[in-house]
Scaffold this motif. Structure first.
Motif, PDB file in Angstrom:
ATOM      1  N   GLU A   1       0.979  -1.402  -0.015  1.00 16.21           N
ATOM      2  CA  GLU A   1      -0.133   0.093  -0.143  1.00 16.21           C
ATOM      3  C   GLU A   1       1.537   1.226  -0.779  1.00 16.21           C
ATOM      4  O   GLU A   1       0.270   2.350  -0.340  1.00 16.21           O
ATOM      5  CB  GLU A   1      -0.680   0.356   1.041  1.00 16.21           C
ATOM      6  N   ALA A   2       1.838   1.044   0.735  1.00 15.87           N
ATOM      7  CA  ALA A   2       2.823   2.709   0.900  1.00 15.87           C
ATOM      8  C   ALA A   2       4.372   1.888   0.772  1.00 15.87           C
ATOM      9  O   ALA A   2       4.482   0.999   1.598  1.00 15.87           O
ATOM     10  CB  ALA A   2       2.647   3.306   1.858  1.00 15.87           C
ATOM     11  N   PRO A   3       5.128   2.414  -0.383  1.00 23.31           N
ATOM     12  CA  PRO A   3       6.909   2.565   0.171  1.00 23.31           C
ATOM     13  C   PRO A   3       7.386   2.620   1.654  1.00 23.31           C
ATOM     14  O   PRO A   3       8.218   1.558   2.360  1.00 23.31           O
ATOM     15  CB  PRO A   3       7.428   3.199  -0.942  1.00 23.31           C
ATOM     16  N   ASN A   4       6.765   2.757   2.542  1.00 23.97           N
ATOM     17  CA  ASN A   4       6.976   3.758   3.421  1.00 23.97           C
ATOM     18  C   ASN A   4       6.154   3.756   4.558  1.00 23.97           C
ATOM     19  O   ASN A   4       5.134   4.563   4.201  1.00 23.97           O
ATOM     20  CB  ASN A   4       8.820   3.617   3.594  1.00 23.97           C
ATOM     21  N   HIS A   5       6.621   4.421   5.470  1.00 26.11           N
ATOM     22  CA  HIS A   5       5.842   4.641   6.911  1.00 26.11           C
ATOM     23  C   HIS A   5       5.838   6.584   7.211  1.00 26.11           C
ATOM     24  O   HIS A   5       5.589   6.618   7.848  1.00 26.11           O
ATOM     25  CB  HIS A   5       5.340   3.889   7.862  1.00 26.11           C
ATOM     26  N   LYS A   6       6.935   7.163   6.515  1.00 28.30           N
ATOM     27  CA  LYS A   6       7.117   8.251   6.720  1.00 28.30           C
ATOM     28  C   LYS A   6       5.711   9.410   6.510  1.00 28.30           C
ATOM     29  O   LYS A   6       4.333   8.277   6.305  1.00 28.30           O
ATOM     30  CB  LYS A   6       7.781   8.588   5.253  1.00 28.30           C
ATOM     31  N   LEU A   7       5.513  10.314   6.497  1.00 33.01           N
ATOM     32  CA  LEU A   7       4.591  10.716   6.861  1.00 33.01           C
ATOM     33  C   LEU A   7       3.451  11.284   5.498  1.00 33.01           C
ATOM     34  O   LEU A   7       2.502  11.142   5.236  1.00 33.01           O
ATOM     35  CB  LEU A   7       4.575  12.578   7.849  1.00 33.01           C
ATOM     36  N   GLY A   8       4.834  11.371   4.384  1.00 33.46           N
ATOM     37  CA  GLY A   8       4.258  12.055   3.343  1.00 33.46           C
ATOM     38  C   GLY A   8       3.382  10.886   2.161  1.00 33.46           C
ATOM     39  O   GLY A   8       2.135  10.759   2.161  1.00 33.46           O
ATOM     40  N   SER A   9       4.370   9.010   3.010  1.00 32.73           N
ATOM     41  CA  SER A   9       3.475   8.155   1.749  1.00 32.73           C
ATOM     42  C   SER A   9       2.561   7.822   2.767  1.00 32.73           C
ATOM     43  O   SER A   9       0.888   7.675   1.662  1.00 32.73           O
ATOM     44  CB  SER A   9       4.884   7.007   2.587  1.00 32.73           C
ATOM     45  N   LEU A  10       2.138   7.904   4.314  1.00 31.13           N
ATOM     46  CA  LEU A  10       1.173   8.024   4.588  1.00 31.13           C
ATOM     47  C   LEU A  10      -0.131   8.891   4.053  1.00 31.13           C
ATOM     48  O   LEU A  10      -0.848   8.586   4.025  1.00 31.13           O
ATOM     49  CB  LEU A  10       0.810   7.894   5.948  1.00 31.13           C
ATOM     50  N   ALA A  11       0.160  10.616   4.213  1.00 30.85           N
ATOM     51  CA  ALA A  11      -0.918  11.264   4.103  1.00 30.85           C
ATOM     52  C   ALA A  11      -1.229  10.792   2.474  1.00 30.85           C
ATOM     53  O   ALA A  11      -2.272  10.773   1.918  1.00 30.85           O
ATOM     54  CB  ALA A  11      -0.517  12.204   3.858  1.00 30.85           C
TER      55      ALA A  11
ATOM     56  N   ASP B   1       4.986  19.747   4.390  1.00 36.38           N
ATOM     57  CA  ASP B   1       5.889  19.580   3.742  1.00 36.38           C
ATOM     58  C   ASP B   1       6.876  20.785   4.510  1.00 36.38           C
ATOM     59  O   ASP B   1       7.658  21.712   4.457  1.00 36.38           O
ATOM     60  CB  ASP B   1       5.126  20.951   3.411  1.00 36.38           C
ATOM     61  N   HIS B   2       7.179  19.957   5.390  1.00 35.26           N
ATOM     62  CA  HIS B   2       8.505  20.006   7.191  1.00 35.26           C
ATOM     63  C   HIS B   2       8.185  21.414   7.326  1.00 35.26           C
ATOM     64  O   HIS B   2       8.576  21.653   7.875  1.00 35.26           O
ATOM     65  CB  HIS B   2       9.620  20.373   5.984  1.00 35.26           C
ATOM     66  N   ARG B   3       6.675  21.433   7.958  1.00 31.33           N
ATOM     67  CA  ARG B   3       6.600  23.221   8.687  1.00 31.33           C
ATOM     68  C   ARG B   3       5.318  22.476   9.456  1.00 31.33           C
ATOM     69  O   ARG B   3       4.493  22.048   9.316  1.00 31.33           O
ATOM     70  CB  ARG B   3       6.042  24.252   7.513  1.00 31.33           C
ATOM     71  N   ALA B   4       5.524  22.294  10.703  1.00 32.75           N
ATOM     72  CA  ALA B   4       4.820  22.232  11.918  1.00 32.75           C
ATOM     73  C   ALA B   4       3.502  22.201  11.893  1.00 32.75           C
ATOM     74  O   ALA B   4       2.745  20.855  11.804  1.00 32.75           O
ATOM     75  CB  ALA B   4       5.203  22.952  13.371  1.00 32.75           C
ATOM     76  N   LEU B   5       2.429  23.435  11.570  1.00 29.98           N
ATOM     77  CA  LEU B   5       1.685  22.876  11.472  1.00 29.98           C
ATOM     78  C   LEU B   5       0.710  22.488  10.089  1.00 29.98           C
ATOM     79  O   LEU B   5      -0.189  21.510  10.587  1.00 29.98           O
ATOM     80  CB  LEU B   5       0.821  24.657  11.348  1.00 29.98           C
ATOM     81  N   THR B   6       1.627  22.524   9.408  1.00 30.37           N
ATOM     82  CA  THR B   6       0.951  21.681   7.981  1.00 30.37           C
ATOM     83  C   THR B   6       1.391  20.104   8.639  1.00 30.37           C
ATOM     84  O   THR B   6      -0.334  19.661   8.229  1.00 30.37           O
ATOM     85  CB  THR B   6       1.791  22.536   7.342  1.00 30.37           C
ATOM     86  N   ASP B   7       1.861  20.060   8.569  1.00 31.68           N
ATOM     87  CA  ASP B   7       2.194  18.489   8.983  1.00 31.68           C
ATOM     88  C   ASP B   7       1.838  17.896   9.957  1.00 31.68           C
ATOM     89  O   ASP B   7       1.356  16.936  10.431  1.00 31.68           O
ATOM     90  CB  ASP B   7       3.839  18.025   9.688  1.00 31.68           C
ATOM     91  N   ALA B   8       1.380  18.969  10.945  1.00 39.16           N
ATOM     92  CA  ALA B   8       0.426  18.480  12.161  1.00 39.16           C
ATOM     93  C   ALA B   8      -0.549  18.252  11.706  1.00 39.16           C
ATOM     94  O   ALA B   8      -1.631  16.826  12.305  1.00 39.16           O
ATOM     95  CB  ALA B   8       0.228  19.216  13.359  1.00 39.16           C
ATOM     96  N   ARG B   9      -1.352  19.174  11.040  1.00 41.47           N
ATOM     97  CA  ARG B   9      -2.717  18.870   9.755  1.00 41.47           C
ATOM     98  C   ARG B   9      -2.768  17.629   9.328  1.00 41.47           C
ATOM     99  O   ARG B   9      -3.644  16.831   9.504  1.00 41.47           O
ATOM    100  CB  ARG B   9      -2.873  20.250   9.420  1.00 41.47           C
ATOM    101  N   ALA B  10      -1.860  17.458   8.357  1.00 41.20           N
ATOM    102  CA  ALA B  10      -1.300  15.917   7.870  1.00 41.20           C
ATOM    103  C   ALA B  10      -1.944  14.660   8.253  1.00 41.20           C
ATOM    104  O   ALA B  10      -2.311  13.254   8.107  1.00 41.20           O
ATOM    105  CB  ALA B  10      -0.473  16.210   7.129  1.00 41.20           C
ATOM    106  N   THR B  11      -1.633  14.928   9.343  1.00 41.56           N
ATOM    107  CA  THR B  11      -0.730  14.018  10.445  1.00 41.56           C
ATOM    108  C   THR B  11      -2.510  13.556  11.064  1.00 41.56           C
ATOM    109  O   THR B  11      -2.869  12.250  11.575  1.00 41.56           O
ATOM    110  CB  THR B  11      -0.359  13.997  12.108  1.00 41.56           C
ATOM    111  N   VAL B  12      -2.870  14.955  12.063  1.00 43.00           N
ATOM    112  CA  VAL B  12      -4.840  14.292  11.582  1.00 43.00           C
ATOM    113  C   VAL B  12      -5.518  13.299  10.924  1.00 43.00           C
ATOM    114  O   VAL B  12      -5.801  12.534  11.461  1.00 43.00           O
ATOM    115  CB  VAL B  12      -5.366  15.838  11.851  1.00 43.00           C
ATOM    116  N   ASP B  13      -5.165  13.411   9.883  1.00 41.04           N
ATOM    117  CA  ASP B  13      -5.727  12.800   8.476  1.00 41.04           C
ATOM    118  C   ASP B  13      -5.879  11.510   8.369  1.00 41.04           C
ATOM    119  O   ASP B  13      -5.656  10.546   8.257  1.00 41.04           O
ATOM    120  CB  ASP B  13      -5.623  13.880   6.947  1.00 41.04           C
TER     121      ASP B  13
END
Length: 588
Positions: free
Chosen positions: A147-157, A167-179
Motif C-alpha cells: 500500500e505504501a513504500p514506507n511509513h513516512k508521513l508523506g507516504s501515509l498522507a 511540507d516540513h512546516r509544523a502546523l501543516t504536518d500536524a494537520r496531515a497527521t490528523v488525517d
C-alpha cells in the motif's frame, strides 16, 4: 523549585471510547536531532475529538541560536523568520495549556516528545507523562508495503488522502497527521481497537483473535467488583477483582497482559460475568470466597485456603508440636499458623525442634521410659530432650513446652538470640547452605507466630467502621473476622442511619469453634488491614475477651532478624556480605 505542568493523563483509567477522547496532534521543527543540544524552531498542534477539530496552535520559536543551513533548506525556516518569535519557555507553557487533559499524538513520537520533555526539564518543570500515541507504530501494524513504500508521513498522507500535503512546516504536518490518525483508527476498529486503552497497545503484537474478544468487556460496568471468565459450558476459568470492571477486563485483550496461562484462558473464554460490589474491600473478599468455592483452573492464588496447616502442641505426658488441619478454639496455648503451605509448616516444625529440643517422634510416650528404649538421631545432635530414654523428666520437659507456649504468645527474644547466633557461627564456618536453611526455618516459624498473634486480636464479635473514599464513606460491618455487610454513604451525615439499616440486614455469623475462625483467614486479614488504614473511624466495637497483640512479638522479631542478618557479627561477615538474601519485615 520544581513544579508540575497541569497535563493530566487520566483518560486511560476511564477506558474511554475513542470517539470521546480528545487528541492533540503535535509536530515540531528543530535545529537538529538532539533534544538536549538542539532547540525547537516551530511548533504546530491540532486538538481533535470524534473527527472534529477543536482548535489549532502554530507558532515559530526563537531557538536562541543560529539555524543550520541544512535545516533551513529542509524546512524553509531562517534566522530572520524567528528573530522576533517567542522564546521556547513561553511557547511550551502555552502548548501545555493547549494540550491539557489530552492524549498526545505525533508521527515518530519519540522525536517530538523528547524535545518537549527536554524543554520542560530546562525550565525546571516536571514532565507530566501524558498518554502518547505514535502514528508510525500504528501504521506498521495495519499498513503493508504493497500500500505504501514506507511509513513516512508523506507516504501515509497520500495513502489516506490527507487534506494537506506535508511540507516540513509544523502546523501543516500536524494537520496531515490528523488525517493519517483518523485513517489508521478506521483500520484498527475491525481489530477490536475501540477504546483508548486498546489504542495505546495497538502497535504491540497481540493476536487478532484475542484483540477482537475485547467486546466481551463492552457490557461491563465501571464500578468496583469481581469478574469471572467463563467458557462455552459456563465453567468458571478465572476470577479477579477490579476497582473498574470494564477497564480491567479490557486489559486482558491487549499487550499489557503478558502471562502465557492467562492468554490461554482468554482464548478459551466465551463470556465475562461481573459482580458489582459496594466497596473495593467487598470485591477483594468476594474474590477470595469465589476462588475457594469454585477453584478456577487459571487462578494461581491458593484454591484451598481452608486447608492451610497449623502447628499445635499435643495433649500427652510428653507433648510434641504437630502439624494439623484444624485447632479447637479451646486450646489457648501452643498454637501457630496457619501457614501458607505444608512446606512452610515443616520448616517451622524443624525450627521448633532445634530451638526448644521438643521431641519429633509420633509415638505416644509413657510418663516413665519403657525398658530398652533407644534415643533417635535428633537426641544425639542435641535437638531432642529424649524423654523416651529418660533424658529428661516430666517436669523438666514441661518447662520446655512452656517456653514454646510463651514464644507463641509473643516472647520471641530468647529464640531470636539463639537462632541469630547459630546463623552467625555457620556463616563464619562458611557453611552457607546450612546457614540459609537455618534462616529459612526461623523465618517460617516467626511468620507463623506473626499470623497467629494478628488473628488473636482481629476477630472481635462485631466491629462497625467507616472510611472516607472517592465515592463517599465506605461503611463495613464485620463479625468474628467475617465481612457481614458493606455499603457506601454519600455524606458523613448519612453514615449512622445507614449503619442502623446494615445491622438489621447483616449476615448472622456464629462464633467459631476452631482457630480457623468463622471464615477464611485471608478474609480476616483483609478486614484487619482495612481497619488499620488512615482515616478509618470505629463506630462500634464488641470485643470478646482475649489477649492483645504483643508489643515485641513476631512482628518485631522479623524486623530485628532482618537487621541482625544485615550486620557483621563477631563470628564473621554478615549473611548479606556472603550473598545470602535477608528476611524482610515479612507480612504474613
Amino acid at each position: 523549585m520544581t513544579s508540575t505542568l497541569a497535563l493530566q493523563p487520566s483518560l486511560l483509567a476511564d477506558g474511554l471510547p475513542l470517539h470521546a477522547v480528545e487528541f492533540v496532534v503535535v509536530d515540531l521543527e528543530t535545529t537538529g536531532g538532539s533534544p538536549n543540544a538542539d532547540r525547537i524552531t516551530e511548533i504546530g498542534a491540532v486538538r481533535v475529538r470524534g473527527g472534529e477539530v477543536l482548535g489549532e496552535l502554530g507558532t515559530l520559536v526563537n531557538p536562541g541560536r543560529a539555524i543550520p543551513p541544512q535545516i533551513t533548506v529542509l524546512t524553509g525556516i531562517t534566522d530572520t523568520m524567528v528573530v522576533d518569535a517567542p522564546r521556547e519557555e513561553e511557547v511550551l507553557v502555552t502548548f501545555m495549556e493547549f494540550a491539557r487533559d489530552a492524549v498526545l499524538v505525533a508521527h515518530n513520537a519519540r522525536f517530538d516528545i523528547g524535545f518537549l520533555r527536554a524543554g520542560c526539564e530546562r525550565m525546571g518543570l516536571t514532565w507530566p507523562s501524558p498518554v502518547v500515541v505514535d502514528t508510525v507504530a500504528l501504521a506498521r501494524r495495519v499498513v503493508t508495503k504493497d500500500e505504501a513504500p514506507n511509513h513516512k508521513l508523506g507516504s501515509l498522507a497520500r495513502l489516506f488522502h490527507a487534506s494537506v500535503t506535508p511540507d516540513h512546516r509544523a502546523l501543516t504536518d500536524a494537520r496531515a497527521t490528523v488525517d493519517v490518525l483518523h485513517g489508521l483508527l478506521a483500520r484498527l476498529a475491525p481489530l477490536g481497537v475501540g477504546h483508548l486503552d486498546d489504542l495505546v497497545t495497538a502497535s504491540d503484537p497481540v493476536p487478532e483473535a484475542r484483540r477482537r474478544k475485547a467486546t466481551l468487556a463492552d457490557h461491563l460496568p465501571t464500578a468496583p467488583g469481581v469478574y469471572q471468565f467463563l467458557d462455552g459450558a459456563g465453567r468458571i476459568l478465572y476470577v479477579g477483582t477490579a476497582t473498574n470492571l470494564r477497564t480491567r477486563v479490557r486489559s486482558y485483550f491487549t499487550a499489557a497482559e503478558k502471562r502465557k496461562r492467562i492468554a490461554e484462558m482468554v482464548t478459551i473464554a466465551e463470556r465475562v460475568h461481573p459482580i458489582v460490589c459496594s466497596t473495593p474491600l467487598e470485591a477483594s473478599i468476594r474474590e477470595i470466597r469465589l476462588i475457594a468455592q469454585h477453584r478456577p483452573p487459571y487462578n494461581r492464588r491458593s484454591r484451598s485456603p481452608a486447608a492451610e496447616p497449623w502447628i499445635r502442641i499435643t495433649d500427652e505426658a510428653y507433648p510434641r508440636p504437630s502439624i494439623v488441619r484444624s485447632v479447637p478454639l479451646a486450646q489457648t496455648a501452643g498454637v501457630l499458623g496457619p501457614f501458607r503451605s505444608r512446606s512452610q509448616a515443616t520448616l517451622a516444625l524443624e525450627a521448633i525442634q532445634g530451638a526448644f529440643a521438643l521431641r519429633g517422634c509420633t509415638d505416644r510416650l509413657p510418663a516413665r521410659p519403657a525398658p530398652g528404649a533407644t534415643a533417635c538421631a535428633l537426641a544425639d545432635l542435641g535437638r531432642c530432650a529424649a524423654p523416651c530414654t529418660g533424658g529428661t523428666d516430666v517436669a523438666t520437659y514441661a518447662s520446655l513446652v512452656a517456653e514454646l507456649a510463651a514464644f507463641c504468645d509473643g516472647d520471641t527474644g530468647a529464640f531470636l538470640e539463639r537462632t541469630a547466633r547459630r546463623i552467625g557461627v555457620l556463616s563464619a564456618q562458611e557453611r552457607y547452605e546450612e546457614a540459609a536453611r537455618e534462616r529459612d526455618r526461623c523465618q517460617a516459624l516467626l511468620r507463623g507466630a506473626q499470623r497467629t498473634q494478628r488473628l488473636r486480636v482481629s476477630r472481635p464479635a462485631q466491629v462497625v467502621a467507616a472510611r472516607p473514599g472517592s465515592g463517599g464513606w465506605e461503611v463495613v460491618v464485620a463479625r468474628h473476622g467475617r465481612l457481614a455487610a458493606s455499603a457506601v454513604a454519600a455524606r458523613a451525615s448519612e453514615v449512622l442511619p445507614l449503619v442502623d439499616a446494615m445491622l438489621a440486614t447483616a449476615e448472622d455469623v456464629p462464633a467459631p469453634s476452631t482457630w480457623s475462625g468463622a471464615t477464611l483467614v485471608e478474609e480476616t486479614e483483609l478486614i484487619s488491614h482495612w481497619l488499620e488504614q488512615p482515616g478509618v473511624r470505629i463506630i462500634s466495637l464488641t470485643q470478646d475477651e482475649g489477649p492483645s497483640r504483643p508489643v515485641r512479638g513476631a512482628d518485631h522479631a522479623l524486623s530485628d532478624l532482618s537487621a541482625r542478618l544485615a550486620a557483621p557479627t563477631p563470628e564473621g561477615p554478615s549473611p548479606v556480605d556472603l550473598g545470602m538474601p535477608t528476611v524482610g519485615r515479612g507480612a504474613a
